[in-house]
Design a protein around this motif. Structure first.
Motif, PDB file in Angstrom:
ATOM      1  N   VAL A   1       0.824  -1.213   0.000  1.00 41.90           N
ATOM      2  CA  VAL A   1       0.000   0.000   0.000  1.00 41.90           C
ATOM      3  C   VAL A   1       0.865   1.272   0.000  1.00 41.90           C
ATOM      4  N   PHE A   2       1.803   1.360   0.944  1.00 38.31           N
ATOM      5  CA  PHE A   2       2.576   2.599   1.079  1.00 38.31           C
ATOM      6  C   PHE A   2       3.566   2.803  -0.072  1.00 38.31           C
ATOM      7  N   TYR A   3       4.200   1.733  -0.528  1.00 40.68           N
ATOM      8  CA  TYR A   3       5.155   1.879  -1.622  1.00 40.68           C
ATOM      9  C   TYR A   3       4.436   2.204  -2.936  1.00 40.68           C
ATOM     10  N   THR A   4       3.214   1.673  -3.115  1.00 44.43           N
ATOM     11  CA  THR A   4       2.464   1.998  -4.340  1.00 44.43           C
ATOM     12  C   THR A   4       2.088   3.485  -4.341  1.00 44.43           C
ATOM     13  N   LEU A   5       1.627   3.975  -3.196  1.00 47.07           N
ATOM     14  CA  LEU A   5       1.296   5.408  -3.102  1.00 47.07           C
ATOM     15  C   LEU A   5       2.552   6.253  -3.361  1.00 47.07           C
ATOM     16  N   ALA A   6       3.674   5.822  -2.781  1.00 45.66           N
ATOM     17  CA  ALA A   6       4.935   6.553  -2.964  1.00 45.66           C
ATOM     18  C   ALA A   6       5.337   6.565  -4.438  1.00 45.66           C
ATOM     19  N   LEU A   7       5.126   5.447  -5.128  1.00 46.90           N
ATOM     20  CA  LEU A   7       5.491   5.364  -6.552  1.00 46.90           C
ATOM     21  C   LEU A   7       4.672   6.346  -7.390  1.00 46.90           C
ATOM     22  N   VAL A   8       3.374   6.450  -7.089  1.00 44.97           N
ATOM     23  CA  VAL A   8       2.506   7.364  -7.848  1.00 44.97           C
ATOM     24  C   VAL A   8       3.006   8.810  -7.703  1.00 44.97           C
ATOM     25  N   VAL A   9       3.302   9.208  -6.457  1.00 44.20           N
ATOM     26  CA  VAL A   9       3.773  10.579  -6.211  1.00 44.20           C
ATOM     27  C   VAL A   9       5.150  10.780  -6.855  1.00 44.20           C
TER      28      VAL A   9
END
Ligand code: HEM
Length: 143
Positions: free
Chosen positions: A117-125
């Motif tokens: 969850v957190f790494y996917t959000l980080a990737l988008v940003v």
């Protein structure tokens, strides 16, 4: 410094994509969280924190970061002084939170979920905040 910062983006990108893919397949397979999984998350975190350090040096030395009057109206100046640092800080914070939350979880499934969850959000940003060469006004390169 600029070349190191520019080139290291690829390492950070490859590592975060690999960490996400690894967490996703592990959840599907229902396998245990092993030392190798911790290392993938950790190396991603280290690459992001290295970018933060180099980025901070660039922030205080770059000719593209100038807080002169009207800089907010100039897209390139606004990008490097505000947008890029802010988005990258958010992305780095998400990776840091994801890694530490995953570490605190006790079940393997939840450890992988926090990374996912957190790494996917980080990737988008991250993808939104990188000065890609096709954004011509920013004048940045591929490496
Ligand atoms: C994972 C995080 C980061 C990535 C992937 C990243 C990536 C990049 C890339 C690809 C460039 C363009 C380099 C070129 O012109 O070829 C760049 C420039 C720059 N970055 Fe970052 N960055 C990150 C974090 C940061 C942070 C946290 C800061 C500031 C606190 C920062 C400040 C800068 C500045 C000031 C420049 C412009 C330097 C110049 O052209 O003179 N970066 N960054």
């Amino acid at each position: 410094m600029l070349h190191a910062h520019s080139g290291l983006r690829w390492l950070a990108l490859i590592l975060i994509i690999y960490a996400i893919f690894n967490a996703l397949t592990a959840i599907k397979q229902g396998r245990d969280f092993e030392k190798k999984d911790k290392m993938i998350g950790l190396f991603t975190l280290i690459s992001f924190h290295t970018q933060l350090l180099i980025g901070l040096i660039l922030f205080f030395t770059s000719a593209k970061v100038v807080f002169v009057s009207g800089f907010m109206k100039e897209s390139m100046l606004r990008f490097f002084a505000i947008e890029h640092p802010l988005m990258m800080l958010i992305s780095i914070a998400l990776v840091t939170i994801g890694y530490s939350k995953s570490k605190k979880e006790t079940s393997s499934r939840l450890k992988f979920r926090k990374i996912l969850v957190f790494y996917t959000l980080a990737l988008v940003v991250l993808l939104a905040g990188i000065p890609w060469p096709f954004r011509e006004a920013l004048g940045a390169g591929w490496f």
